[in-house]
Design a protein around this motif. Structure first.
Motif, PDB file in Angstrom:
ATOM      1  N   ALA A 191      24.843  73.897 127.354  1.00 36.17           N
ATOM      2  CA  ALA A 191      23.388  73.916 127.213  1.00 36.17           C
ATOM      3  C   ALA A 191      23.045  74.162 125.753  1.00 36.17           C
ATOM      4  O   ALA A 191      23.398  75.210 125.206  1.00 36.17           O
ATOM      5  CB  ALA A 191      22.788  75.005 128.095  1.00 36.17           C
ATOM      6  N   THR A 193      26.728  79.290 126.256  1.00 35.30           N
ATOM      7  CA  THR A 193      27.504  78.084 125.947  1.00 35.30           C
ATOM      8  C   THR A 193      28.348  78.278 124.691  1.00 35.30           C
ATOM      9  O   THR A 193      29.521  77.885 124.649  1.00 35.30           O
ATOM     10  CB  THR A 193      26.556  76.877 125.773  1.00 35.30           C
ATOM     11  OG1 THR A 193      26.160  76.397 127.065  1.00 35.30           O
ATOM     12  CG2 THR A 193      27.233  75.735 125.021  1.00 35.30           C
ATOM     13  N   PHE A 241      14.498  78.708 130.351  1.00 35.81           N
ATOM     14  CA  PHE A 241      14.918  77.787 129.295  1.00 35.81           C
ATOM     15  C   PHE A 241      13.834  76.765 128.956  1.00 35.81           C
ATOM     16  O   PHE A 241      13.834  76.205 127.861  1.00 35.81           O
ATOM     17  CB  PHE A 241      16.196  77.073 129.730  1.00 35.81           C
ATOM     18  CG  PHE A 241      17.162  76.818 128.599  1.00 35.81           C
ATOM     19  CD1 PHE A 241      17.470  77.805 127.696  1.00 35.81           C
ATOM     20  CD2 PHE A 241      17.785  75.589 128.455  1.00 35.81           C
ATOM     21  CE1 PHE A 241      18.370  77.595 126.658  1.00 35.81           C
ATOM     22  CE2 PHE A 241      18.686  75.354 127.433  1.00 35.81           C
ATOM     23  CZ  PHE A 241      18.976  76.362 126.531  1.00 35.81           C
ATOM     24  N   HIS A 282      27.520  73.923 132.075  1.00 36.70           N
ATOM     25  CA  HIS A 282      26.610  75.068 131.992  1.00 36.70           C
ATOM     26  C   HIS A 282      25.197  74.514 132.009  1.00 36.70           C
ATOM     27  O   HIS A 282      24.729  73.920 131.025  1.00 36.70           O
ATOM     28  CB  HIS A 282      26.853  75.878 130.722  1.00 36.70           C
ATOM     29  CG  HIS A 282      25.867  77.019 130.574  1.00 36.70           C
ATOM     30  ND1 HIS A 282      25.381  77.424 129.348  1.00 36.70           N
ATOM     31  CD2 HIS A 282      25.268  77.813 131.512  1.00 36.70           C
ATOM     32  CE1 HIS A 282      24.528  78.428 129.526  1.00 36.70           C
ATOM     33  NE2 HIS A 282      24.437  78.669 130.827  1.00 36.70           N
ATOM     34  N   SER A 326      22.056  77.764 123.810  1.00 43.87           N
ATOM     35  CA  SER A 326      22.435  78.899 124.640  1.00 43.87           C
ATOM     36  C   SER A 326      23.651  79.608 124.038  1.00 43.87           C
ATOM     37  O   SER A 326      24.682  78.978 123.779  1.00 43.87           O
ATOM     38  CB  SER A 326      22.759  78.438 126.066  1.00 43.87           C
ATOM     39  OG  SER A 326      23.391  79.464 126.803  1.00 43.87           O
ATOM     40  N   THR A 327      23.560  80.926 123.850  1.00 45.51           N
ATOM     41  CA  THR A 327      24.707  81.685 123.354  1.00 45.51           C
ATOM     42  C   THR A 327      25.794  81.794 124.422  1.00 45.51           C
ATOM     43  O   THR A 327      26.966  82.003 124.087  1.00 45.51           O
ATOM     44  CB  THR A 327      24.274  83.090 122.916  1.00 45.51           C
ATOM     45  OG1 THR A 327      23.552  83.731 123.978  1.00 45.51           O
ATOM     46  CG2 THR A 327      23.389  83.015 121.688  1.00 45.51           C
ATOM     47  N   ARG A 373      21.746  75.589 132.094  1.00 39.91           N
ATOM     48  CA  ARG A 373      20.806  76.697 131.900  1.00 39.91           C
ATOM     49  C   ARG A 373      19.397  76.213 132.229  1.00 39.91           C
ATOM     50  O   ARG A 373      18.921  75.234 131.680  1.00 39.91           O
ATOM     51  CB  ARG A 373      20.887  77.181 130.446  1.00 39.91           C
ATOM     52  CG  ARG A 373      19.786  78.154 130.030  1.00 39.91           C
ATOM     53  CD  ARG A 373      20.048  79.563 130.470  1.00 39.91           C
ATOM     54  NE  ARG A 373      18.921  80.437 130.128  1.00 39.91           N
ATOM     55  CZ  ARG A 373      18.765  81.056 128.964  1.00 39.91           C
ATOM     56  NH1 ARG A 373      19.661  80.901 128.006  1.00 39.91           N
ATOM     57  NH2 ARG A 373      17.723  81.855 128.762  1.00 39.91           N
ATOM     58  N   CYS A 383      13.121  76.152 125.152  1.00 37.65           N
ATOM     59  CA  CYS A 383      13.421  74.844 124.561  1.00 37.65           C
ATOM     60  C   CYS A 383      12.178  74.161 124.005  1.00 37.65           C
ATOM     61  O   CYS A 383      12.239  73.524 122.952  1.00 37.65           O
ATOM     62  CB  CYS A 383      14.087  73.946 125.609  1.00 37.65           C
ATOM     63  SG  CYS A 383      15.852  74.255 125.832  1.00 37.65           S
TER      64      CYS A 383
END
Length: 559
Positions: free
Chosen positions: A520, A526, A414, A408, A523-524, A410, A418
Motif C-alpha cells: 500500500a 508496507t 486510508f 497489503h 503505508s509504514t 490498507r 491518501c
C-alpha cells in the motif's frame, strides 16, 4: 376405491382399443414394400403403370429432400432473422451501431496506450542489448533481459485482447490452443528474486562505550512507525557510541512480545541494546535522562508532547530541560550527514535523549539500504521474534505453500490520508482488482495472502473481481483460532494469541516470506515489510505498490 379402479380399467380399455384400431395410411412409405405384391398377381400393364407412378413419387420426394436443406441454408445466410422480431428496426440498429462504435473506439485507444508502453519497453531493451559488454554480462543481467522480454510478450497479448475485445471472435486467441504468450516461457519466471548484494553494503561499526546510553523516545503513529523510529535510533546510537535503551511497555508498545531483542546483541557479538527493565536495575530505580538534545524543534521540541512526559515521570524517569540543537520541522526535514549528528549530539553525559526521530533524514540512502547501515552478521537486526517467525512458516505450510503473492490492502482511514496527498493513493476496488490481476498473470502465481483492515463488504467485492482465465484467484486471510488447527499453537502456548500487535507482526512476517509482494503506497506497515524482504532476500523484481504508476480513476472532493 372400487370405483376408481373400475374407472382406470375402463380408461385402459379405451386407450388400448384406440391404439389397436388406428387406421393405416393408404399412402405407402417411400421405402415400404406393398404386402399385396407377395399375395396377388397383377397384369403387366397395371404393373407398369403402378411402377411409373411409384418411381415418379419417389423421384419427386427425393428432389424435395435434396432441395429443402439447400433452401434452408440459402435463407439462413441471406435473411436477417433479428430484423423480423424488431419493433423498431431503425432505432435498434442505430443504437447497436453506436455501442459497437464506442466499444471499438475504446478498444483502439486502449491498444494504442499499450503499444506506446511496449514501444518504450522495447527501446529500453534495445539500449541494453547495445551495450559493448553484453557478452560478458552476469547471469542476473541476462535474467533481467529475459524478464523484460517476457513482460513485452505479455503486453503484446494484452494489445491483441484490447483490439479483439469488440469483435465477436475476440476470444479466439485466448484459447489454450493458441496461447503463445505464456509469461513463463520455457519454464522461466519473470519474477525472480532481487540480489541485494548485502556483502557490498556500506556499514558502520557499533561499539558503544560502557555506561553510555541513548534513551529511545518514539511517539508518532502506530507500531510500524515506532519500529522505524527504533531503527533510526540504532543508527544514532552507533554514531554516538552508545547503548540503546528500548522504551518501556508502560509508555510505548510491548516490543518484547513482537521483537527478538536478544537477536540484535547476538548479531553484533556484544551488548548494544537493553530493555527498560534492565536499565532500571542498573540505575537502582534512579532513572534520570542527563541531557535532552532535541533533533526536531517544530511543531514542539523533540516532537514529544506533555502527555508522554507525564507517562515517563509516572514510571520514575526524570529528565533535564529540553534543548533544541537546530531548527528542524517534522513536515520539512533537512538532509543531514553523520558528521553533523556527531557535532550536535556528542556529550559526555551518561544518559542522552534526542526525542522522536521517525521523520529524521540522516544519510538516507545509507540508512535505508538492505540490511541496514550497521555492520552485523545477520540478515536484519530488527525482525520478528522466533515464535512469530515459526508461526508464520506453519501458516504458509498449512494454507499457502511455497509460491504465493502477498497483498497489503490498507483501507481503514486510508481514504482521507491518501486524498490529502497529490496524487491520491486510494484506488476504487474494481481498479485495484485489475491491477492485482495483471500482476497475478505476470507472476503466474494464482494464490494471494490478503493482509487488510478492510470491511468484509470491500474484501468480498475484491474477491469477486480478482479472476484470471475465468477462474477466481483466492484471497486467503488468517482464520479465527480453531483448536483443530495447529499452525498457531505456539502463540497459544506462549499466551500471545489475540494480541493485535502480535497479529500485525505475524501479517508482516507472512507477507515478507511471499514470492511477490503488493504494498500500500504511503503505508509504514508496507515499508516495514519491504525492509524485511530486502534483508531476508525474498524481494522480487515484481514487487510493487498497488496500481503503481496509475492514478485512481475517481477521486472524491475535499471536506
Amino acid at each position: 376405491m372400487d370405483r376408481e379402479s373400475s374407472d382406470d380399467e375402463e380408461d385402459r380399455r379405451h386407450l388400448i382399443h384406440q391404439n389397436d384400431t388406428i387406421p393405416k395410411s393408404p399412402r405407402p412409405s417411400t421405402f415400404q414394400i406393398d404386402e399385396d405384391d407377395h399375395h396377388q398377381f397383377k397384369s403387366p400393364r397395371h404393373s407398369s403403370q403402378s411402377n411409373n407412378v411409384r418411381n415418379f413419387i419417389f423421384n419427386k420426394r427425393y428432389i424435395f429432400a435434396v432441395t429443402l436443406p439447400l433452401l434452408i441454408i440459402f435463407i439462413y445466410f441471406t435473411a436477417d432473422f433479428k430484423s423480423l422480431f424488431r419493433t423498431n428496426p431503425s432505432s435498434d440498429s442505430f443504437q447497436n451501431d453506436a455501442v459497437a462504435s464506442n466499444l471499438m473506439r475504446e478498444s483502439e485507444l486502449r491498444a494504442l496506450y499499450l503499444l506506446k508502453q511496449q514501444q518504450s519497453g522495447l527501446i529500453d531493451l534495445w539500449n541494453r542489448t547495445s551495450m559493448p559488454n553484453l557478452n560478458s554480462t552476469s547471469s542476473n543481467s541476462i535474467q533481467d533481459l529475459r524478464s523484460a522480454l517476457i513482460d513485452q510478450i505479455s503486453l503484446n497479448k494484452k494489445i491483441q485482447q484490447a483490439l479483439l475485445s469488440s469483435h465477436q471472435f475476440g476470444n479466439w486467441l485466448d484459447s489454450n490452443d493458441h496461447n503463445v504468450t505464456d509469461p513463463t516461457l520455457s519454464g522461466l519466471t519473470s519474477c525472480r528474486k532481487v540480489d541485494q548484494r548485502l556483502s557490498e553494503r556500506r556499514t558502520i561499526e557499533w561499539k558503544p562505550k560502557q555506561d553510555k546510553y541513548l534513551f529511545a523516545i518514539c511517539t508518532s503513529g502506530q507500531m510500524s512507525n515506532h519500529l522505524i523510529c527504533l531503527e533510526k535510533h540504532m543508527f544514532f546510537a552507533a554514531i554516538l557510541n552508545r547503548i540503546l535503551i528500548i522504551p518501556s511497555s508502560k509508555v510505548d508498545y510491548e516490543f518484547n512480545r513482537v521483537l527478538d531483542i536478544d537477536h540484535i546483541n547476538k548479531c553484533l557479538g556484544r551488548e548494544v541494546v537493553i530493555t527498560f527493565e534492565e536499565f532500571s536495575e542498573r540505575k537502582k530505580n534512579h532513572m534520570h535522562i542527563d541531557k535532552v538534545l532535541c533533533y526536531f524543534s517544530s511543531p514542539q521540541p523533540c516532537y514529544v508532547d506533555d502527555e508522554h512526559v507525564k507517562k515517563l515521570k509516572a514510571i520514575g524517569v526524570s529528565m533535564s530541560e529540553l534543548k533544541t540543537v537546530w531548527t528542524e520541522d517534522v513536515k520539512k526535514p533537512t538532509d543531514r550527514t553523520k558528521q553533523e549528528v556527531i557535532e550536535k549530539f556528542s556529550t559526555n553525559d551518561d544518559v542522552l535523549a534526542i526525542g522522536d526521530v521517525f521523520f529524521a533524514d540522516v544519510e538516507k540512502e545509507w540508512v535505508m539500504q538492505p540490511g541496514g547501515p550497521i555492520a552485523h552478521t545477520c540478515q536484519t537486526l530488527i525482525e520478528p521474534s522466533r515464535v512469530i517467525l515459526l508461526t508464520a512458516q506453519r501458516f504458509i505450510q498449512t494454507f499457502l505453500g511455497e509460491k504465493f503473492i502477498a497483498l497489503h490492502f490498507r483501507r481503514h482511514g486510508f481514504l482521507k490520508f491518501c486524498n490529502a496527498k497529490n496524487p491520491s493513493c486510494f484506488f476504487p476496488i474494481p481498479q485495484a482488482a485489475e491491477c492485482i490481476t495483471r500482476l497475478v498473470e505476470r507472476a503466474n502465481i494464482p494464490v494471494i495472502y490478503l493482509s487488510t483492515d478492510a470491511a468484509e463488504s470491500e474484501t468480498g467485492l475484491l474477491q469477486s473481481l480478482v479472476t484470471l482465465n475465468g477462474k477466481t484467484v483466492p484471497l486467503i486471510t488468517r482464520p479465527p483460532r480453531n483448536s483443530a488447527e495447529k499452525w498457531d499453537a505456539l502463540l497459544y502456548r506462549k499466551k500471545l494469541d489475540g494480541d493485535p500487535q502480535v497479529e500485525a507482526m505475524l501479517d508482516k512476517t507472512i507477507s515478507a516470506l511471499s514470492g511477490v509482494f503488493i504494498g500500500a503506497p504511503g503505508s509504514t506497515f508496507t515499508e516495514d515489510i519491504i525492509r524485511l524482504r530486502r534483508g531476508w532476500g525474498t524481494a522480487s523484481v515484481c514487487d510493487e505498490y498497488l496500481c503503481e504508476g496509475e492514478l485512481p480513476n475517481f477521486i472524491a472532493g475535499d471536506e
